[in-house]
Design a protein around this motif. Structure first.
Motif, short mmCIF file in Angstrom:
data_model
loop_
_atom_site.label_atom_id
_atom_site.label_comp_id
_atom_site.label_asym_id
_atom_site.label_seq_id
_atom_site.Cartn_x
_atom_site.Cartn_y
_atom_site.Cartn_z
N ARG A 22 0.80 -1.25 -0.13
CA ARG A 22 -0.06 0.12 0.05
C ARG A 22 1.01 1.29 -0.10
NH1 ARG A 22 -2.41 -3.15 3.91
NH2 ARG A 22 -4.51 -4.21 3.29
N ARG A 23 0.38 2.41 -1.02
CA ARG A 23 1.22 3.71 -0.69
C ARG A 23 1.31 4.10 0.51
NH1 ARG A 23 -1.79 7.04 -5.28
NH2 ARG A 23 -3.64 6.25 -4.06
N VAL A 24 0.28 4.13 1.35
CA VAL A 24 0.20 4.85 2.66
C VAL A 24 1.00 3.90 3.68
CG1 VAL A 24 -1.86 3.21 3.55
CG2 VAL A 24 -1.26 5.49 4.66
N ALA A 25 1.19 2.91 3.35
CA ALA A 25 2.34 2.28 4.21
C ALA A 25 3.55 2.57 4.10
CB ALA A 25 1.98 0.72 4.14
N ALA A 26 4.02 2.85 2.77
CA ALA A 26 5.25 3.00 2.09
C ALA A 26 5.62 4.47 2.63
CB ALA A 26 5.31 2.93 0.52
N THR A 27 4.68 5.37 2.41
CA THR A 27 5.11 6.89 2.91
C THR A 27 5.26 7.07 4.39
OG1 THR A 27 2.64 7.23 2.78
CG2 THR A 27 3.91 7.76 0.86
N SER A 28 4.31 6.31 5.19
CA SER A 28 4.43 6.55 6.39
C SER A 28 5.45 5.73 7.34
CB SER A 28 2.94 6.09 7.22
OG SER A 28 3.00 4.66 6.88
N VAL A 29 6.01 4.59 6.76
CA VAL A 29 7.12 3.89 7.11
C VAL A 29 8.28 4.54 6.87
CG1 VAL A 29 8.51 1.70 7.17
CG2 VAL A 29 5.96 1.61 7.21
N LYS B 199 8.87 7.95 6.48
CA LYS B 199 8.74 9.06 7.43
C LYS B 199 9.26 8.58 8.72
CE LYS B 199 5.19 11.57 4.83
NZ LYS B 199 3.72 11.99 4.89
N ARG B 200 8.66 7.40 9.33
CA ARG B 200 9.05 7.26 10.43
C ARG B 200 10.62 6.91 10.76
NH1 ARG B 200 8.73 7.51 16.05
NH2 ARG B 200 9.77 5.63 17.22
N VAL B 201 11.00 6.08 9.67
CA VAL B 201 12.44 5.55 9.54
C VAL B 201 13.45 6.98 9.54
CG1 VAL B 201 14.15 4.25 8.20
CG2 VAL B 201 11.94 3.36 8.78
N CYS C 274 17.30 12.58 9.44
CA CYS C 274 17.51 12.97 8.14
C CYS C 274 16.09 13.51 7.79
CB CYS C 274 17.93 12.38 7.06
SG CYS C 274 17.12 10.67 6.41
N ARG C 275 15.95 14.01 6.78
CA ARG C 275 14.80 14.51 6.07
C ARG C 275 14.32 13.48 5.00
NH1 ARG C 275 15.20 20.89 4.07
NH2 ARG C 275 15.39 21.71 6.27
N VAL C 276 13.03 13.26 5.09
CA VAL C 276 12.55 12.08 3.92
C VAL C 276 12.95 12.68 2.41
CG1 VAL C 276 10.60 11.16 2.91
CG2 VAL C 276 10.49 11.77 5.28
N GLY C 277 13.65 11.83 1.90
CA GLY C 277 13.99 12.06 0.21
C GLY C 277 15.62 12.15 0.41
N GLU C 278 16.48 12.35 1.78
CA GLU C 278 17.82 12.18 1.78
C GLU C 278 18.17 10.62 1.93
OE1 GLU C 278 18.77 14.88 4.34
OE2 GLU C 278 18.22 16.60 3.45
N GLU C 279 18.86 10.29 3.01
CA GLU C 279 19.29 8.87 3.13
C GLU C 279 18.09 8.03 3.18
OE1 GLU C 279 20.24 11.42 4.91
OE2 GLU C 279 22.22 11.76 4.71
N ASN D 190 20.11 11.15 -4.91
CA ASN D 190 21.42 10.11 -5.06
C ASN D 190 21.82 9.87 -3.55
OD1 ASN D 190 22.06 12.68 -4.17
ND2 ASN D 190 23.26 13.21 -6.08
N LYS D 191 21.33 10.55 -2.47
CA LYS D 191 22.09 10.34 -1.12
C LYS D 191 21.12 9.06 -0.65
CE LYS D 191 23.05 15.12 0.09
NZ LYS D 191 22.72 16.30 1.06
N THR D 192 20.11 8.78 -1.17
CA THR D 192 19.17 7.62 -0.60
C THR D 192 19.76 6.38 -0.61
OG1 THR D 192 17.18 8.88 -1.41
CG2 THR D 192 17.00 6.32 -0.80
#
Length: 981
Positions: free
Chosen positions: A365-372, A374-376, A382-387, A400-402
């Motif tokens: 599910r998309r909601v699980a992918a985004t919420s997890v 953000k939690r990790v 870090c900010r979401v989208g970086e590491e 490219n940092k992910t």
């Protein structure tokens, strides 16, 4: 004719788009009329006087011609009957934006309104042409002679031509009121039927799908009580829908009743009834206000490090990493809430696997992918989208940092299309594998081969809360199975003694009973979807408000919904600790079975049903149906009550139903859904032998063959079943084949810019909303966006108006439009534009493929017909509401236009295409557009053909003849004279 006679003056005017009421517009006058407008009713016009007026406004019922003078402009109406001598379905058949036409004034009313005409005018010279032949008369009123009427109809039923029996004076006895009689139809009615042609690679194959409902849903006992309840639905929900439909009349009825009671002098009854309504209303408004408050998820006094170390998976960290190092495949079975989804990826990154490649984790599910994600990201710091980032359809939040990437299983499947060996990844974790989505099942086979090819360069971890571990281990080269024990407590399970006939009503009663009679502890309720959850929330709030007004000692019940389309800030409210002295009830879909863990749950109420996607071979499309859950799902649901302490699970079904009606495990999606997109992906990956593909659970061969046939008629496969260049381009889009073909064809029709916008709007939840207290106003404002061609162009109007308003939130509020849906549509549109740009670069095109049709809406409709021709329907000959006002061309299935459609109750709509079918109390077509039937044969020659006029068409062969005479009917209701006039 008013003050003027026909043909006194001719004027040139220009057509412009429709101007909605209340909107100001500005234009320039290129010429002037030789009169003052105020003198219009006092003088005659010279037929040689003319000017080029830049405004003609196209409407479904005609055209407004804006006549401009030196002082003040004035609009005149040219009705659709005055545009041409032949009958038109809409003015757009003749009038186009920017076109110059000659008109004449036929009437000026006392209030200043002008009636204009274009009939019998030579548009090239501006001169009036006298009609030759018989003037077409207006329709006569239907005759009142029953015998003549019935005799005519009965003769017609036996093949006698229409003109055989005429009344006195040659009047047609069955002419409808206010209908013009057609002498000779210029356009012959086209009879369309499905072509029986089979491609060579499918000849000799059994394409007939002999699939019953129990095969699709996996129901163990199709005659059982639970299956029957799922089939007929909840009576409580039906009554709730009826209450909502009548809600706008309830207030008036209540006021009349209160007035009656007051006049009868019974103040006690008046007080009790009015106070009851006030309590309900205030409680519901307060609940709505609280639900809109933003929240930010779990509150904990522990540090992030302490929270991570408190999870059960932390105790197994070293043993887990050792098994990952020693094996390329690993099965991990862990209880929900054990921390496997958020922690294992971090353990792998800390161990150094991130230096060899990205660590990926898929979610169904998309909601699980985004919420997890953000939690990790919060735990990593870090900010979401970086590491730490995530990728879902039409949204890529990575860089490219992910190094830790969460994604939906469908997005990873698309990456395999480009890179079969997934060389950028070092470890891939398929999470929630027990849900067995189509993409996950395909990834099982693809990743298994990729891991073997890379020889230790790629690790695969399959994780789940409940699955058949031995079956999975055997499929993945007999790999080891690693168990993570969660914090579980004993759970008592109670069954009902008798089958529940209405599980919604029983659920509400059980919640109130648990709340009023049981010790403290939160309640978790499993329901099938948003509609049921919203109805139960509203009912619980109202009932509890009355109960607490009667018994103030009853503690407050906090009602919280959770489903995938709920805004994230409202979803996060379920994680907040329950205030002292109160109890929380969470009403959730099956998302709360494994994807979401809620602390403090002591009571679980399980009605035993779930809504699943199943492919209906008769309709040829996916439908959402309610069915009994599997025993594995029931056990998983009951386990939610034992996370915090000893709990209780109330199963609203009998133990016999649990043992004999529920299957052991849920049927995988790949065995009950349309496989067209999956087969297209496999073909694009170079896997030609899809029948021999190594599925873990093989789907029925007929489902694969049906998918191949659909791809063939969409031009994705050739006669030999080989992927065409067109099919390769279709696979480039992350969407169903019908949508991808529509997008590609829009380039040919030079309307890709508008089609991209429409498809972006179709990819988001419904953009309109109707507040209970402002339904009439919302419907009235929504009607301003309606296009007489259908709903696809209505969505285009909404997006264009939103863009013109500079994407303002205030505009959305004033027009009852979901701002979040519009912003999501804008993001989807950007992603589609990016895909088009990449396609242009691959094809080395110098010009962009994104082209605007500049107001030629017919091109947009043709583009959608080229993709959605299978989803076509024709107006039924009978108008029996029980049989359906339309019938699909493929299976002759009765369907209806949804009341929210812009074409609802519109005349002249004979053929339509629809986006989806929505099954509620009827089979409704959702998002429809009016089409020309000739387009079906023109743009889908492999599927449709024109019926042979010398033979009886397939549709007419299936029609049932209804006898006109019934001698057993004493009231003679069979007589045609008894029918509706």
């Amino acid at each position: 004719m008013g003050l003027f006679s026909a043909g006194l003056i001719l004027h040139i005017a220009r057509i412009v788009p429709f101007i909605s009421a209340g909107r100001n517009f500005q234009t320039t006058v290129t010429g002037s009329l030789p009169f003052n407008y105020r003198e219009l009713s006092q003088r005659k016009w010279n037929k040689h006087d003319s000017t080029k007026n830049p405004l003609i406004i196209g409407l479904p019922f005609g055209a407004f011609i804006s006549i401009r003078s030196d002082e003040k402009p004035k609009d005149g109406l040219c009705h659709i009957s005055q545009i041409s001598t032949r009958r038109l379905e809409s003015p757009s058949e003749i009038l186009k934006t920017g076109q110059e036409v000659f008109v004449k004034v036929i009437k000026v009313q006392n209030d200043g309104k002008i009636s204009l005409s274009m009939r019998n005018i030579d548009q090239s010279k501006g001169a009036e042409v006298l009609e030759t032949g018989t003037v077409e008369p207006r329709a006569q009123k239907r005759k009142q002679d029953p015998d003549l009427w019935e005799l005519t109809q009965m003769n017609s039923a036996f093949g006698v031509k229409k003109i055989a029996l005429m009344g006195n004076g040659g009047d047609d006895p069955y002419a409808e009121v206010e209908e013009a009689r057609e002498q000779e139809s210029e356009e012959e009615e086209v009879e369309i039927e499905v072509s029986k042609r089979v491609p060579s690679f499918l000849k000799g194959k059994n394409l007939r799908l002999d699939v019953n409902e129990s095969d699709l849903t996996g129901t163990k006992n199709p005659e059982g009580s639970m299956t029957k309840v799922a089939q007929y639905g909840s009576k409580f929900m039906s009554e709730a829908k009826m209450r909502k439909l009548e809600q706008k009349y309830e207030e008036d009825r209540a006021k009349r009743l209160e007035e009656k009671i007051r006049m009868n002098g019974d103040p006690l009854n008046q007080m009790s009834r009015s106070s009851e309504n006030e309590i309900k209303d205030s409680a519901y408004k307060e609940w709505q206000r609280q639900s809109r408050n933003q929240s930010y998820g779990i509150r904990s006094s522990m540090t992030i490090k302490e929270q991570r170390e408190s999870l059960p998976v932390y105790q197994k960290r070293d043993a887990l990493l050792q098994l990952v190092q020693q094996n390329d495949f690993l099965i991990v079975v862990g209880e929900t809430g054990s921390g496997k989804t958020t922690q294992i990826t971090q353990y792998l990154a800390e161990e150094g696997y991130s230096t060899k490649g990205v660590i990926a984790c898929t979610q169904p599910r998309r909601v699980a992918a985004t919420s997890v994600a953000k939690r990790v990201a919060q735990e990593v710091g870090c900010r979401v989208g970086e590491e730490v980032g995530y990728t879902i359809r039409f949204e890529d939040c990575t860089s490219n940092k992910t190094i830790i990437k969460y994604m939906t299983d469908g997005m990873l499947q698309r990456e395999v299309l480009v890179d079969p060996d997934l060389t950028k990844y070092s470890v891939i974790m398929l999470d929630e594998a027990h849900e067995r989505t189509i993409a996950t099942d395909v990834l099982f086979a693809l990743l298994r081969e990729a891991v073997i090819r890379r020889k230790g360069g790629l690790k695969l971890i399959v994780t789940s809360a409940t699955l058949d571990s031995q079956k999975f281990s055997k499929y993945f080269e007999n790999c080891p199975v690693f168990h993570i024990e969660g914090r579980t407590f004993p759970v008592k399970i109670f069954y009902t003694k008798e089958p529940e006939l209405d599980y919604i009503q029983s659920t509400i009663e059980t919640v109130i009973d648990v709340h009023t009679n049981n010790p403290p502890g939160d309640i978790l309720v499993f329901l099938t979807g948003k509609e049921e959850i919203d109805t139960c929330c509203e009912t619980l709030v109202e009932k509890m408000s009355l109960l607490r007004a009667e018994k103030p000692t009853v503690s407050e019940l906090i009602v919280l919904p959770i489903y995938s389309s709920l805004p994230s800030e409202m979803q996060s409210r379920i994680f907040e600790p329950t205030p002292p002295g109160k109890r929380k009830v969470v009403l959730a879909t099956n998302i709360a079975e494994t994807s979401v863990t809620i602390d403090g749950i002591y009571y679980v109420i399980d009605p035993g049903y779930v809504k699943v996607n199943a492919y209906d071979p008769k309709l040829g499309m996916d439908t959402l149906i309610v069915q009994p859950i599997s025993r594995a799902q029931a056990d998983q649901r009951s386990g939610r009550a034992g996370r915090t302490g000893p709990g209780i699970c109330y199963r609203l079904y009998t133990k016999n139903a649990y043992l004999n009606e529920m299957p052991a495990n849920t049927v995988p999606e790949i065995q009950r859904q349309n496989l067209s997109y999956t087969i297209l992906m496999l073909k694009a990956m170079g896997i030609d032998d899809v029948l021999g593909f190594n599925f873990m659970d093989r789907p029925k061969e007929q489902l694969i063959l049906t998918a191949l046939e659909e791809l063939y008629i969409l031009d994705a496969l050739d006669e030999n079943g080989v992927l065409t260049d067109f099919g390769q381009r279709m696979a480039f889009f992350p969407m169903e084949p019908l949508l991808s073909k529509t997008l590609i064809q829009s380039i040919e029709f030079k309307c890709s810019d508008e089609v991209i916008t429409i498809i972006a709007m179709l990819s988001v939840p419904d953009v309109f909303y109707r507040p209970k207290e402002k339904r009439d106003e919302a419907d009235r404002i929504k009607a301003k966006f309606h296009d007489y061609n259908g709903d696809h162009l209505t969505l285009l109007n909404v997006y264009n108006k939103w863009s013109d308003a500079e994407n303002q939130r205030l505009w959305c509020q004033n027009n009852f439009v979901h701002e979040k849906s519009m912003r999501r549509a804008r993001e989807v549109r950007r992603q589609l534009l990016k895909i088009f740009d990449n396609l242009d670069k691959r094809g080395r095109h110098t010009e962009s493929s994104v082209i605007s049709c500049r107001g030629n809406w017919d091109l947009i409709r043709k583009a959608f017909v080229s993709g959605y021709f299978k989803n076509s329907a024709k107006r039924a000959a009978t108008h029996d509401p029980e049989e359906g006002s339309y019938r699909t061309l493929v299976e002759n299935t009765p369907v209806h236009i949804h009341p929210s459609s812009s074409l609802f109750r519109k005349h002249g709509v004979d053929y339509v295409i629809y986006h989806t079918l929505v099954l509620t109390n009827k089979e409704y077509m959702h998002c429809i557009t009016k089409i020309d039937p000739k387009w079906l044969v023109m743009y889908a020659p492999r599927f449709f053909r024109t019926a042979d006029p010398s033979q009886l068409s397939t549709k007419k062969k299936t029609e049932k003849l209804q006898p006109l005479f019934n001698r057993n009917d004493p009231k003679e209701t069979w007589r045609l004279s008894k029918g509706r006039r």
